[in-house]
Scaffold this active site. Sequence first.
Site, PDB file in Angstrom:
ATOM      1  N   ASN A 175      31.085  58.668   8.490  1.00  0.00           N
ATOM      2  CA  ASN A 175      31.231  59.509   9.678  1.00  0.00           C
ATOM      3  C   ASN A 175      31.670  58.693  10.896  1.00  0.00           C
ATOM      4  O   ASN A 175      32.567  59.100  11.638  1.00  0.00           O
ATOM      5  CB  ASN A 175      29.920  60.239   9.987  1.00  0.00           C
ATOM      6  CG  ASN A 175      29.523  61.182   8.857  1.00  0.00           C
ATOM      7  OD1 ASN A 175      30.284  61.374   7.912  1.00  0.00           O
ATOM      8  ND2 ASN A 175      28.334  61.766   8.951  1.00  0.00           N
TER       9      ASN A 175
ATOM     10  N   LYS B 246      43.060  65.648  10.147  1.00  0.00           N
ATOM     11  CA  LYS B 246      44.102  64.628   9.960  1.00  0.00           C
ATOM     12  C   LYS B 246      45.498  65.163   9.744  1.00  0.00           C
ATOM     13  O   LYS B 246      46.459  64.678  10.338  1.00  0.00           O
ATOM     14  CB  LYS B 246      43.705  63.693   8.820  1.00  0.00           C
ATOM     15  CG  LYS B 246      42.696  62.659   9.268  1.00  0.00           C
ATOM     16  CD  LYS B 246      42.120  61.947   8.103  1.00  0.00           C
ATOM     17  CE  LYS B 246      40.611  61.867   8.142  1.00  0.00           C
ATOM     18  NZ  LYS B 246      39.857  63.046   8.578  1.00  0.00           N
TER      19      LYS B 246
ATOM     20  N   LYS C 281      82.973  76.453  12.313  1.00  0.00           N
ATOM     21  CA  LYS C 281      81.684  76.296  12.968  1.00  0.00           C
ATOM     22  C   LYS C 281      81.274  74.836  13.153  1.00  0.00           C
ATOM     23  O   LYS C 281      81.560  73.972  12.339  1.00  0.00           O
ATOM     24  CB  LYS C 281      80.573  76.992  12.153  1.00  0.00           C
ATOM     25  CG  LYS C 281      80.644  78.486  12.139  1.00  0.00           C
ATOM     26  CD  LYS C 281      80.499  79.133  13.509  1.00  0.00           C
ATOM     27  CE  LYS C 281      79.090  79.033  14.053  1.00  0.00           C
ATOM     28  NZ  LYS C 281      78.139  79.835  13.262  1.00  0.00           N
TER      29      LYS C 281
ATOM     30  N   GLN D 221      37.344  66.895   8.295  1.00  0.00           N
ATOM     31  CA  GLN D 221      38.390  66.258   7.504  1.00  0.00           C
ATOM     32  C   GLN D 221      39.744  66.951   7.713  1.00  0.00           C
ATOM     33  O   GLN D 221      40.790  66.363   7.483  1.00  0.00           O
ATOM     34  CB  GLN D 221      37.984  66.305   6.027  1.00  0.00           C
ATOM     35  CG  GLN D 221      38.958  65.643   5.092  1.00  0.00           C
ATOM     36  CD  GLN D 221      38.367  65.479   3.704  1.00  0.00           C
ATOM     37  OE1 GLN D 221      37.415  64.727   3.514  1.00  0.00           O
ATOM     38  NE2 GLN D 221      38.898  66.199   2.724  1.00  0.00           N
TER      39      GLN D 221
ATOM     40  N   HIS E  82      67.186  83.090  35.862  1.00  0.00           N
ATOM     41  CA  HIS E  82      67.327  84.308  35.044  1.00  0.00           C
ATOM     42  C   HIS E  82      68.567  84.228  34.156  1.00  0.00           C
ATOM     43  O   HIS E  82      69.120  85.261  33.782  1.00  0.00           O
ATOM     44  CB  HIS E  82      67.403  85.565  35.914  1.00  0.00           C
ATOM     45  CG  HIS E  82      66.356  85.630  36.982  1.00  0.00           C
ATOM     46  ND1 HIS E  82      65.153  86.280  36.826  1.00  0.00           N
ATOM     47  CD2 HIS E  82      66.319  85.080  38.227  1.00  0.00           C
ATOM     48  CE1 HIS E  82      64.434  86.145  37.925  1.00  0.00           C
ATOM     49  NE2 HIS E  82      65.113  85.418  38.797  1.00  0.00           N
TER      50      HIS E  82
ATOM     51  N   SER F 273      40.778  63.687   0.203  1.00  0.00           N
ATOM     52  CA  SER F 273      41.661  63.583   1.363  1.00  0.00           C
ATOM     53  C   SER F 273      42.564  62.366   1.259  1.00  0.00           C
ATOM     54  O   SER F 273      43.418  62.144   2.102  1.00  0.00           O
ATOM     55  CB  SER F 273      40.836  63.505   2.658  1.00  0.00           C
ATOM     56  OG  SER F 273      39.926  62.422   2.613  1.00  0.00           O
TER      57      SER F 273
ATOM     58  N   GLU G 250      68.285  73.350  17.456  1.00  0.00           N
ATOM     59  CA  GLU G 250      67.617  74.552  16.938  1.00  0.00           C
ATOM     60  C   GLU G 250      66.347  74.194  16.183  1.00  0.00           C
ATOM     61  O   GLU G 250      65.305  74.840  16.339  1.00  0.00           O
ATOM     62  CB  GLU G 250      68.567  75.317  16.025  1.00  0.00           C
ATOM     63  CG  GLU G 250      69.753  75.915  16.754  1.00  0.00           C
ATOM     64  CD  GLU G 250      70.776  76.459  15.783  1.00  0.00           C
ATOM     65  OE1 GLU G 250      70.610  77.602  15.336  1.00  0.00           O
ATOM     66  OE2 GLU G 250      71.716  75.724  15.442  1.00  0.00           O
TER      67      GLU G 250
ATOM     68  N   SER H 103      79.391  75.106   8.693  1.00  0.00           N
ATOM     69  CA  SER H 103      78.971  76.294   7.965  1.00  0.00           C
ATOM     70  C   SER H 103      79.616  76.259   6.590  1.00  0.00           C
ATOM     71  O   SER H 103      80.755  75.813   6.446  1.00  0.00           O
ATOM     72  CB  SER H 103      79.418  77.545   8.722  1.00  0.00           C
ATOM     73  OG  SER H 103      79.562  78.629   7.826  1.00  0.00           O
TER      74      SER H 103
END
Length: 456
Positions: A107, A322, A280, A319, A153, A20, A287, A274
């Site tokens: 531990n 993390k 654009k 483990q 709405h 790890s 996003e 773009s």
Amino acid sequence: MWKGRFSQEPSQLLQQYTESVSYDWRLYQHDIQGSLAHAQALTVAGILTKDEQSLIKKGLLEIEKEIEKGEFLFNTQLEDVHMNIEAELTRRIGPAGAKLHTARSRNDQVALDLRLYLRDAIARLCQLGAEFQRSLLRLASRHSKVCIPGYTHLQRAQPVFFAHHLLAYVEMLARDIGRLTDCAARMDELPLGSGAIAGSTIVLDRELIARQLGFSRVTQNSMDAVSDRDFACELLSALAILGMHLSRLSEDIVLWTSEEFGFLELSDRHTTGSSLMPQKKNPDIAELTRGKTGRLYGNLFSLLTTLKGLPMTYNRDLQEDKEAVFDSIDTADLALSIFAEMLDAARVREERASAAVADPMLLATDLADYLVLKGMPFRQAHEAVGRVVAESIQLKVPLNRVPIERLYSISPLFESDVASVFNLQQAMSHRRAVGAPAPSNIEDRLGYWTRILKEN
Ligand code: ARG
């Protein structure tokens, strides 16, 4: 570290599968902080001499500096950050280093390190949250007189101040910060001293260690303490909710920056173009934040799922906590930072906002209230105004241009003063109840949050 009872070397694949350190190296500072406090308690208990304690301290601080400078070589064969640091310490200072792990297990060590790490992370996230609130507040204050249509709405509903809309997010962020603070308060317990599962026959002064590390309390059950990850779940949950809020704001920003709404323009620095369509200007930050909310939810579910089947107490599954936690912290950290920057550079297109909010339909409810104030029950007033709306659609005229004779025929309560209903400023100033967007209320809330968020 455990070679005593084994006669074969661990397989290459086992090492690769179980290590790890490639991600938990990030705990190094907190691991060293915990070890220094542990060494102090071992000295008080007579396990370490003062000299040994000094050697350990010097060695650990040297290692810390080297890690900071990127000069320390972590070794995946030593599995995790705890073993890497301890092994290197022992290589450097000899027997004193080999005494450091007395009355301690990885531990309780990792349970401690994670709490220490998260405590710092939460403090930083709270600061970033407040910084982001300040940006919302600055944008709201720069345009405190601008009204936009409010939507339900996603249909035009009633006029609101743009500032009122932004202040809604300031409230949400305040709850997010509150949840993070609650999480930190519940997490404020020292697990060290719980050993692997059942403490140790060598008894250390846990209160002393707690004080040294700035914990208010010590955990009261060693089995719970080594396997508890509730605090990580709480943090991931708070960050998932924060992500949901940022995602909703993202959606507003995506809508507002579209030409269809056109209320907001982001700076060139916070938009992308773009490769194909030259015109654009895309709100990618919003996003991506909407998209990254999926990771924040995923990390919460990943940890909850990891935990649900665990028998007491520590299991290696833990483990897996993390990466989820680190990823959510990093994601929230960056999102809050970039949102603050993006909003500071954003521009409200006031002309587009006033054009949109000039739609008299937004004041149909005010028209019903007009009849109510003349004595008509609201349900009846609602229906009467519904008929005025239908007339305006049929005649293809704005709601405030329906001829007065038509109004009379719908209800004799309509009088020539009805025109004043469509005065937007007046309409806004009538919304005086606590929490509603009268200009005086908006000023009050801007002032309130400015005071609360004043940097010390
Ligand atoms: N790397 C481990 C973890 O993150 C540390 C604790 C390992 N304990 C053990 N008994 N193998 O959970």
